[in-house]
Design a protein around this motif. Structure first.
Motif, PDB file in Angstrom:
ATOM      1  N   THR A  37       0.866  -1.177   0.000  1.00 34.99           N
ATOM      2  CA  THR A  37       0.000   0.000   0.000  1.00 34.99           C
ATOM      3  C   THR A  37       0.905   1.230   0.000  1.00 34.99           C
ATOM      4  N   LEU A  38       0.588   2.168  -0.883  1.00 31.58           N
ATOM      5  CA  LEU A  38       1.414   3.365  -1.016  1.00 31.58           C
ATOM      6  C   LEU A  38       0.622   4.607  -0.614  1.00 31.58           C
ATOM      7  N   CYS A  39       1.340   5.702  -0.496  1.00 31.64           N
ATOM      8  CA  CYS A  39       0.721   6.983  -0.166  1.00 31.64           C
ATOM      9  C   CYS A  39       1.243   8.035  -1.134  1.00 31.64           C
ATOM     10  N   GLU A  92      11.569  18.077  -0.253  1.00 32.44           N
ATOM     11  CA  GLU A  92      11.087  17.144   0.761  1.00 32.44           C
ATOM     12  C   GLU A  92      11.544  15.722   0.462  1.00 32.44           C
ATOM     13  N   ALA A  93      11.541  15.345  -0.805  1.00 31.96           N
ATOM     14  CA  ALA A  93      12.003  14.006  -1.169  1.00 31.96           C
ATOM     15  C   ALA A  93      13.479  13.823  -0.823  1.00 31.96           C
ATOM     16  N   ARG A  94      14.296  14.851  -1.088  1.00 34.84           N
ATOM     17  CA  ARG A  94      15.730  14.760  -0.739  1.00 34.84           C
ATOM     18  C   ARG A  94      15.902  14.565   0.760  1.00 34.84           C
ATOM     19  N   GLU A 129       9.701   4.810   2.405  1.00 26.06           N
ATOM     20  CA  GLU A 129      10.560   4.608   1.234  1.00 26.06           C
ATOM     21  C   GLU A 129       9.906   5.276   0.023  1.00 26.06           C
ATOM     22  N   LEU A 130      10.670   6.085  -0.679  1.00 27.46           N
ATOM     23  CA  LEU A 130      10.143   6.795  -1.835  1.00 27.46           C
ATOM     24  C   LEU A 130      10.134   5.898  -3.074  1.00 27.46           C
ATOM     25  N   ILE A 179       4.662  13.407  -4.320  1.00 27.99           N
ATOM     26  CA  ILE A 179       5.595  12.401  -3.799  1.00 27.99           C
ATOM     27  C   ILE A 179       4.827  11.098  -3.628  1.00 27.99           C
ATOM     28  N   LEU A 180       5.385   9.998  -4.117  1.00 28.60           N
ATOM     29  CA  LEU A 180       4.811   8.671  -3.903  1.00 28.60           C
ATOM     30  C   LEU A 180       5.761   7.902  -3.003  1.00 28.60           C
ATOM     31  N   MET A 181       5.204   7.322  -1.955  1.00 32.37           N
ATOM     32  CA  MET A 181       6.047   6.642  -0.959  1.00 32.37           C
ATOM     33  C   MET A 181       5.292   5.473  -0.352  1.00 32.37           C
ATOM     34  N   SER A 182       5.998   4.667   0.403  1.00 35.81           N
ATOM     35  CA  SER A 182       5.350   3.575   1.117  1.00 35.81           C
ATOM     36  C   SER A 182       4.411   4.141   2.174  1.00 35.81           C
TER      37      SER A 182
END
Length: 465
Positions: free
Chosen positions: A158-160, A215-217, A236-237, A247-250
């Motif tokens: 599942t991602l966010c 923010e990703a960095r 985790e991105l 941004i897509l992340m866990s």
């Protein structure tokens, strides 16, 4: 609250992000503020000095309430700026006015999927979007963006996905110019303090927070640096799906800090969480010189698993900022001076960061020294000038009963009336925001901890290197 389904709130069907639209709304606010200020000034002509002081305080409180009522109707940088003003306001506004500003919370009504979907489509393109499946109902909404659950073909997790609201990045500069005019008309800021440095800092911070590439960095840096610490979880991105607008992340589940499940943890478990929070702050500031400066409770979750000790999920690194090594060293001198009750060390450190000048009168210097001693109370069990009832026999501090930042704020309010008062450097504002957040977290968890060894070790790493 856990990550179970939340009640749906009504959504906004449109966003008012065009400068002309927003300026019209805030211009109406400004006209009203100017008229009320003129009437207030006229009334002061017939008041005694004591009456003027009381009337001025009441006027500021009313104007701030009106300001908040209006900003609460707008998304984007104006609402976020209002929240940030509460940090600065403690230095020159009545406590009642600051409390009103703090009511501008990030847990706001979300916008309809039809508003944010074009951002996703234009940013990712059809090829990538065809593999991504997003729940149109958001799981969290803030002033600058919102988050949705998602699934990616070929990935079982599942991602966010966090999506920036359309147009908020382009409205920042115009919004800040308008807010500057409103602050002047509303007479929120004393005449001897220029609001420009304050507004410049908020503008810079807002640009940083809407830059999702930044923010990703920061997320990658924190994930790497905490990879070997089992107490923390950092999302985790999914790099191919991270841009400056999303941004897509866990998706990292966990309990809210305010949940019953966290409140009923054992004292030992809550102490362990509090120690982890404090040690993380020490690592960020003293070792990495890189601090996530937004301590909002929504940026943390507690992962509860039967086979492991509770773990902390860290979210949202958009407010992360770097601190120059010379600032860290000077601030370390201030803290050590407060612990050791060394006024000269405190004053030297304050001069080193531009908070004071050597020529300042001795009473002004000592007021600042006393404020630092107040903040350092949890680390000074052996001193006679601290409240003995705040400590257990083993030196552990009763964090739930601590009110050191409240008391320090009272000292600041008195100091702000001095002609020698200077608006604190931007680094101090955001550092104290996070430090106060750590204190509040430990208090919320009801921790009973002696953190002197950890702080003294961190200070030694900086000052004795």
């Amino acid at each position: 609250m856990s990550d179970s389904d939340k009640p749906h709130k009504p959504s906004l069907k449109t966003l008012q992000t065009r400068p002309m639209q927003r300026n019209m709304t805030m211009t109406r606010m400004g006209v009203g503020a100017g008229m009320r200020a003129a009437g207030h000034g006229l009334g002061n002509l017939f008041r005694s000095a004591d009456q003027r002081e009381q009337a001025n305080k009441a006027f500021v409180i009313r104007e701030v309430q009106h300001f908040v009522d209006q900003l609460g109707q707008l998304k984007g940088s104006v609402m976020k700026a209002g929240q940030m003003l509460s940090l600065y306001g403690q230095y020159f506004m009545p406590p009642e006015a600051v409390e009103i500003l703090q009511s501008l919370q990030d847990d706001t009504v979300h916008v309809d999927w039809s508003v944010v979907e074009p951002v996703v489509r234009s940013t990712l393109g059809e090829a990538r979007l065809s593999k991504l499946h997003i729940d149109p109902q958001p799981i969290a909404a803030a002033s600058l963006g919102q988050a949705h659950v998602a699934q990616l073909d070929g990935d079982a997790r599942t991602l966010c996905i966090k999506i920036r609201y359309p147009g908020v990045d382009g409205a920042i500069d115009s919004d800040m110019r308008t807010i500057g005019r409103l602050l002047s008309l509303g007479q929120f800021i004393p005449e001897h303090l220029s609001p420009q440095a304050l507004l410049d800092e908020i503008r810079e911070m807002l640009h940083r927070e809407v830059d999702y590439a930044h923010e990703a960095r920061m997320t990658r840096i924190f994930r790497q640096r905490l990879a070997d610490d089992p107490r923390f979880i950092v999302p985790e991105l999914i790099d191919d799906y991270c841009t400056d607008a999303l941004i897509l992340m866990s998706f990292e589940h966990g309990e809210s800090l305010k949940s019953q499940a966290v409140r009923t943890l054992s004292q030992t478990q809550r102490n362990a969480l509090g120690r982890a929070f404090f040690e993380l702050f020490c690592s960020e500031f003293f070792d990495w010189h890189l601090v996530q400066t937004d301590p909002h409770y929504g940026n943390y979750r507690i992962r509860l698993e039967d086979a492991q000790a509770p773990r902390i999920v860290l979210l949202d690194f958009g407010a992360t900022r770097a601190f120059p090594p010379e600032f860290v060293r000077a601030y370390a001198r201030i803290l050590r001076g407060g612990i050791e009750r060394d006024p000269q060390a405190v004053i030297d450190g304050a001069c080193g960061i531009g908070l004071m000048e050597a020529r300042f009168p001795e009473p002004v210097k000592m007021d600042f020294y006393r404020m630092i001693c107040q903040i350092m109370e949890p680390f000074c069990a052996d001193h006679d000038d601290v409240r003995p009832e705040m400590f257990l026999a083993d030196g552990a501090y009763r964090w739930a009963q601590g009110d050191v930042f409240v008391e320090a704020g009272k000292l600041l309010s008195r100091a702000a009336a001095s002609v020698h008062f200077k608006m604190p450097p931007r680094e101090i504002i955001f550092l104290h925001r996070r430090l106060a957040g750590v204190y509040m977290l430990l208090g919320h968890l009801g921790c009973e901890l002696d953190m002197r060894p950890q702080l003294n070790a961190a200070l030694a790493r900086v000052l004795e290197a």
